[in-house]
Scaffold this motif. Structure first.
Motif, PDB file in Angstrom:
ATOM      1  N   THR A   1      10.055  -3.513   5.427  1.00 31.70           N
ATOM      2  CA  THR A   1       9.940  -3.022   4.055  1.00 31.70           C
ATOM      3  C   THR A   1       8.481  -2.820   3.655  1.00 31.70           C
ATOM      4  O   THR A   1       8.100  -1.766   3.120  1.00 31.70           O
ATOM      5  CB  THR A   1      10.610  -4.015   3.083  1.00 31.70           C
TER       6      THR A   1
ATOM      7  N   GLU B   1       6.626  -0.002   5.735  1.00 34.39           N
ATOM      8  CA  GLU B   1       7.033   1.345   5.328  1.00 34.39           C
ATOM      9  C   GLU B   1       6.467   1.701   3.951  1.00 34.39           C
ATOM     10  O   GLU B   1       6.187   2.874   3.666  1.00 34.39           O
ATOM     11  CB  GLU B   1       8.555   1.442   5.293  1.00 34.39           C
ATOM     12  N   SER B   2       6.303   0.684   3.095  1.00 31.63           N
ATOM     13  CA  SER B   2       5.831   0.934   1.725  1.00 31.63           C
ATOM     14  C   SER B   2       4.757  -0.084   1.350  1.00 31.63           C
ATOM     15  O   SER B   2       5.023  -1.044   0.611  1.00 31.63           O
ATOM     16  CB  SER B   2       6.999   0.855   0.734  1.00 31.63           C
TER      17      SER B   2
ATOM     18  N   ALA C   1       2.634   0.040  -0.749  1.00 30.86           N
ATOM     19  CA  ALA C   1       2.460  -0.015  -2.201  1.00 30.86           C
ATOM     20  C   ALA C   1       3.213  -1.196  -2.815  1.00 30.86           C
ATOM     21  O   ALA C   1       2.943  -1.585  -3.958  1.00 30.86           O
ATOM     22  CB  ALA C   1       2.937   1.286  -2.839  1.00 30.86           C
ATOM     23  N   LEU C   2       4.158  -1.804  -2.056  1.00 35.95           N
ATOM     24  CA  LEU C   2       4.902  -2.956  -2.552  1.00 35.95           C
ATOM     25  C   LEU C   2       4.125  -4.257  -2.410  1.00 35.95           C
ATOM     26  O   LEU C   2       4.548  -5.290  -2.934  1.00 35.95           O
ATOM     27  CB  LEU C   2       6.235  -3.084  -1.793  1.00 35.95           C
TER      28      LEU C   2
ATOM     29  N   ARG D   1      -2.812  -5.185  -1.329  1.00 34.49           N
ATOM     30  CA  ARG D   1      -2.790  -3.714  -1.269  1.00 34.49           C
ATOM     31  C   ARG D   1      -4.207  -3.157  -1.242  1.00 34.49           C
ATOM     32  O   ARG D   1      -4.494  -2.182  -0.545  1.00 34.49           O
ATOM     33  CB  ARG D   1      -2.029  -3.157  -2.470  1.00 34.49           C
TER      34      ARG D   1
ATOM     35  N   GLN E   1      -3.389  -1.270   7.706  1.00 32.94           N
ATOM     36  CA  GLN E   1      -2.245  -1.619   6.864  1.00 32.94           C
ATOM     37  C   GLN E   1      -1.306  -2.593   7.573  1.00 32.94           C
ATOM     38  O   GLN E   1      -0.846  -3.577   6.986  1.00 32.94           O
ATOM     39  CB  GLN E   1      -1.476  -0.361   6.474  1.00 32.94           C
TER      40      GLN E   1
END
Length: 407
Positions: free
Chosen positions: A354, A357-358, A360-361, A367, A377
């Protein structure tokens, strides 16, 4: 007490990556130990798993209690060998700072997820924790530990033949002689880790009910320790088995049950105590033989040796391996443990999937570190997951997957 010529000596130390004035009240290694103890990573060990997931019982070991037990055993052995107790303790207390939540189940899942992004292992992650991830000081990231503590942390299990990409890059900037052995002090921390593991996993295994005392009877060293403990119990005079708090209970069957429970509990503790004593005593005896045979005249002689100075005797090394095999077969792979391990791996994999893939979460501070480069990342996601406690990982999984959770 004076220390041996083959020990690590505080003067001269090889110093710190970022120069600092020496403390007027503490040796460099005492300062390292104190920085480890006050670190956020060390505090989080309280809620990270050994074998049993954190919420399964308050009496089972955690990474924190394990680290304290390792430090106690290692420091005791260091005193007997006349080497520096403080650098031994610093390495012992820091050695598990890179562990993920959910023990080896979490590490295995994260290593699989990071395979194409530079990999993951808890030893390298411990180095990242003390050199990069701790952010407590105005002048540098990490704890700025001494060279001697860092090399012990990096190499306490022996020379690092194929360092990971990150550790290889760190070594290029701050060479730790990864192809050599670590100091006697760090080697003691490594074997104290083995001794503590076996002692407390036997204890927790029996206490959990997944193992019985009778299961231990044929395990080398453990069986002999149990038999001797039972002989002592059998020799106890009548009435001595009555313990505080039960003598006035009046109900004879209840009293017998209480005495039986107390007897088994004391047998368990006595057996584990004897196992730890046999293993530690053997390490001391064999290490003295190795030191007398190889005659190192400095800590650098220890580093350049063609074998580890600190070791079990061949007989006890075989017994130690047999204890490990027994624990894997009967405890670590017990079906009840397997169920929790399966769930822990799934939670870790889903968290990684999760967040990778994102990105931004990720929370704001993580971040900001992730940036736009995919490799960076992935490493930040791994750092974030590795920093989690068992409880936080379960809560974060719910927050990211359960629509009924508002946050």
């Amino acid at each position: 007490m004076s220390i041996a010529k083959y020990a690590v000596h505080a003067r001269p130390s090889r110093g710190r990556l970022f120069p600092e004035a020496e403390s007027p009240t503490r040796s460099p290694w005492q300062r390292d130990r104190d920085r480890v103890v006050h670190s956020s990573g060390f505090r989080r060990l309280q809620y990270k798993t050994q074998v049993f997931i954190n919420h399964e019982g308050d009496f089972f070991r955690t990474r924190l209690t394990h680290s304290l037990e390792v430090a106690q055993i290692a420091r005791s052995m260091a005193r007997h060998l006349a080497v520096d107790e403080d650098v031994t303790e610093a390495v012992a207390l820091a050695h598990d700072l890179g562990h993920t939540p959910f023990g080896h189940a979490g590490e295995d899942a994260l290593a699989e997820a990071m395979a194409q992004w530079g990999g993951f292992d808890h030893n390298t992650q411990a180095m990242r924790q003390v050199t990069v991830l701790e952010r407590r000081y105005l002048d540098f990231d990490g704890l700025n530990l001494t060279w001697e503590t860092l090399e012990g942390l990096a190499k306490h299990n022996g020379p690092v033949d194929s360092p990971s990409g990150w550790l290889r890059d760190y070594d290029a900037a701050h060479p730790l002689q990864l192809d050599q052995f670590a100091s006697v002090e760090a080697q003691l921390a490594a074997l104290a880790d083995d001794i503590a593991y076996h002692g407390h996993d036997l204890d927790d295994g029996v206490r959990s009910g997944l193992l019985s005392l009778d299961d231990l009877a044929d395990v080398p060293i453990v069986g002999e320790a149990l038999a001797e403990a039972r002989r002592r119990v059998d020799a106890t005079p009548p009435g001595r088995e009555i313990v505080f708090g039960v003598a006035g209970m009046g109900d004879a069957p209840q009293l017998r049950r209480a005495c039986a429970i107390d007897r088994d509990q004391r047998l368990r503790h006595e057996t584990v105590r004897r196992v730890i004593n046999v293993l530690a005593s053997d390490v001391l005896e064999q290490t003295r033989l190795n030191l007398a045979r190889l005659e190192p005249r400095s800590a650098d002689d220890v580093r350049r040796a063609d074998r580890s100075m600190v070791a079990f005797s061949p007989k006890v090394a075989d017994a130690n391996a047999a204890i490990r095999e027994f624990l894997f077969a009967r405890l670590y792979r017990h079906w009840k443990v397997n169920r929790m391990t399966h769930k822990a791996r799934r939670v870790t994999k889903e968290l990684f999937a999760t967040l990778s893939e994102s990105p931004a979460l990720l929370p704001d501070e993580w971040r900001a570190l992730a940036g736009a480069d995919k490799t960076v990342q992935m490493r930040v996601v791994a750092d974030y997951l590795a920093s989690m406690t068992d409880r936080f990982a379960m809560e974060e999984h719910r927050r990211l997957t359960d629509l009924s959770v508002a946050e």
